[in-house]
Design an enzyme around this catalytic site. Structure first.
Site, PDB file in Angstrom:
ATOM      1  N   HIS A  66     -29.963  19.738 -36.303  1.00  0.00           N
ATOM      2  CA  HIS A  66     -28.839  18.883 -35.877  1.00  0.00           C
ATOM      3  C   HIS A  66     -27.755  19.771 -35.274  1.00  0.00           C
ATOM      4  O   HIS A  66     -27.537  20.898 -35.726  1.00  0.00           O
ATOM      5  CB  HIS A  66     -28.292  18.091 -37.072  1.00  0.00           C
ATOM      6  CG  HIS A  66     -27.290  17.062 -36.664  1.00  0.00           C
ATOM      7  ND1 HIS A  66     -25.975  17.382 -36.407  1.00  0.00           N
ATOM      8  CD2 HIS A  66     -27.414  15.737 -36.424  1.00  0.00           C
ATOM      9  CE1 HIS A  66     -25.348  16.276 -36.027  1.00  0.00           C
ATOM     10  NE2 HIS A  66     -26.196  15.268 -36.034  1.00  0.00           N
TER      11      HIS A  66
ATOM     12  N   GLU B 135     -29.797  13.916 -29.095  1.00  0.00           N
ATOM     13  CA  GLU B 135     -28.439  13.579 -29.483  1.00  0.00           C
ATOM     14  C   GLU B 135     -27.462  14.473 -28.719  1.00  0.00           C
ATOM     15  O   GLU B 135     -27.178  15.601 -29.159  1.00  0.00           O
ATOM     16  CB  GLU B 135     -28.244  13.816 -30.985  1.00  0.00           C
ATOM     17  CG  GLU B 135     -29.218  13.073 -31.852  1.00  0.00           C
ATOM     18  CD  GLU B 135     -28.707  12.942 -33.282  1.00  0.00           C
ATOM     19  OE1 GLU B 135     -28.463  11.811 -33.698  1.00  0.00           O
ATOM     20  OE2 GLU B 135     -28.506  13.973 -33.939  1.00  0.00           O
TER      21      GLU B 135
HETATM   22  P1  PGA Z   1     -22.824   9.108 -35.103  1.00  0.00           P
HETATM   23  O1  PGA Z   1     -23.732  10.360 -35.585  1.00  0.00           O
HETATM   24  O2  PGA Z   1     -23.747   7.933 -35.004  1.00  0.00           O
HETATM   25  O3  PGA Z   1     -21.810   8.945 -36.202  1.00  0.00           O
HETATM   26  O4  PGA Z   1     -22.226   9.489 -33.788  1.00  0.00           O
HETATM   27  C1  PGA Z   1     -24.972  10.577 -34.986  1.00  0.00           C
HETATM   28  C2  PGA Z   1     -25.642  11.808 -35.507  1.00  0.00           C
HETATM   29  O5  PGA Z   1     -24.997  12.839 -35.728  1.00  0.00           O
HETATM   30  O6  PGA Z   1     -26.862  11.784 -35.709  1.00  0.00           O
END
Ligand code: PGA
Length: 250
Positions: A98, A170
């Site tokens: 992540h 992401e």
């Molecule tokens: P968020 O987080 O939906 O709060 O933007 C997404 C993530 O970090 O996977």
């Protein structure tokens, strides 16, 4: 149609009691089965992992994951948790790379590769997160960047192993309270490129970053998007259930 993956990471939130209440509620509201065509998953903090798995119960349609795990199986790694320990606590998937871990905890392409291999070895499904920063996006380099992150982490895997990997795209600029959701237009090329490389070869390609009840359907409609990986919108059970409903009705 292939499965749609709808999952949430709670990040560094929720006490044990809050985690149990969420999981119990999820079990009560979903009953024995997930809405057709969906694969839900929740990723609590390590302190709540075993309790969440226990509340959901054996054979739950909801998979439980860990937010990270170490590549070594055991040893002198103070503060770390191994893939085997995560599996023992009830995890069947593990988040790897992540952007918050890359930014704050020194995660690199190399460590994501070691972790993906360790997860597969242990029978855990790696949920590999990839994403570029705002500057890279502005200069048009998104697709190259994320394909590089993915290739580095998945190097040398056989097709059978790849088929057990989930990839979540992401974009860093889309994540969290300072982020803004990516538009369908911005996601078209990255998902086209990811799809060309990994479509049908991995277990699923997910989008994450400021997913809301307002944009979930549109995001799921983008070519190549097999699911959503969600933070804030799913931190309350009602939000998560609503997202599942939206995805099921899609
Ligand atoms: P968020 O987080 O939906 O709060 O933007 C997404 C993530 O970090 O996977």
């Amino acid at each position: 149609m292939s499965l749609r993956w709808i999952g949430t990471s709670w990040k560094m939130n929720k006490t044990l009691a809050e985690s149990r209440a969420y999981a119990r509620g999820l079990r009560e509201r979903l009953g024995d089965g997930a809405p057709e065509g969906l694969q839900p998953f929740v990723i609590p903090s390590f302190t709540s992992l075993a309790a969440v798995a226990e509340e959901l119960g054996p054979g739950s349609p909801v998979l439980v994951g860990a937010q990270n795990a170490h590549w070594e199986e055991a040893g002198a790694w103070t503060g770390e948790v191994s893939m085997g320990q995560a599996a023992d606590a009830g995890a069947s998937l593990v988040e790897i790379g992540h952007s918050e871990r890359r930014e704050h905890f020194g995660e690199t392409v190399e460590t994501t590769r070691w972790k993906v291999a360790a997860a597969l070895e242990r029978g855990l499904m790696p949920l590999l997160c990839i994403g570029e920063d705002a500057r890279t996006q502005r200069t048009g380099g998104s697709a190259e960047f994320i394909l590089g992150q993915a290739a580095g982490a998945l190097e040398g895997l056989a097709q059978e192993q790849l088929s057990r990997v989930l990839i979540a795209y992401e974009p860093i600029w889309a994540i969290g309270s300072a982020g803004r959701p990516a538009t369908a237009e911005e996601l078209a090329t990255p998902f086209e490129r990811l799809g060309a490389e990994y479509g049908g070869r991995v277990a699923g390609l997910l989008y994450g970053g400021s997913v809301t009840l307002g944009n979930a359907r549109e995001l799921l409609g983008i070519d190549g998007v097999d699911g959503l990986f969600v933070g804030r919108t799913a931190w309350e059970l009602e939000g998560y259930l609503r997202l599942l409903e939206l995805a099921a009705g899609h």
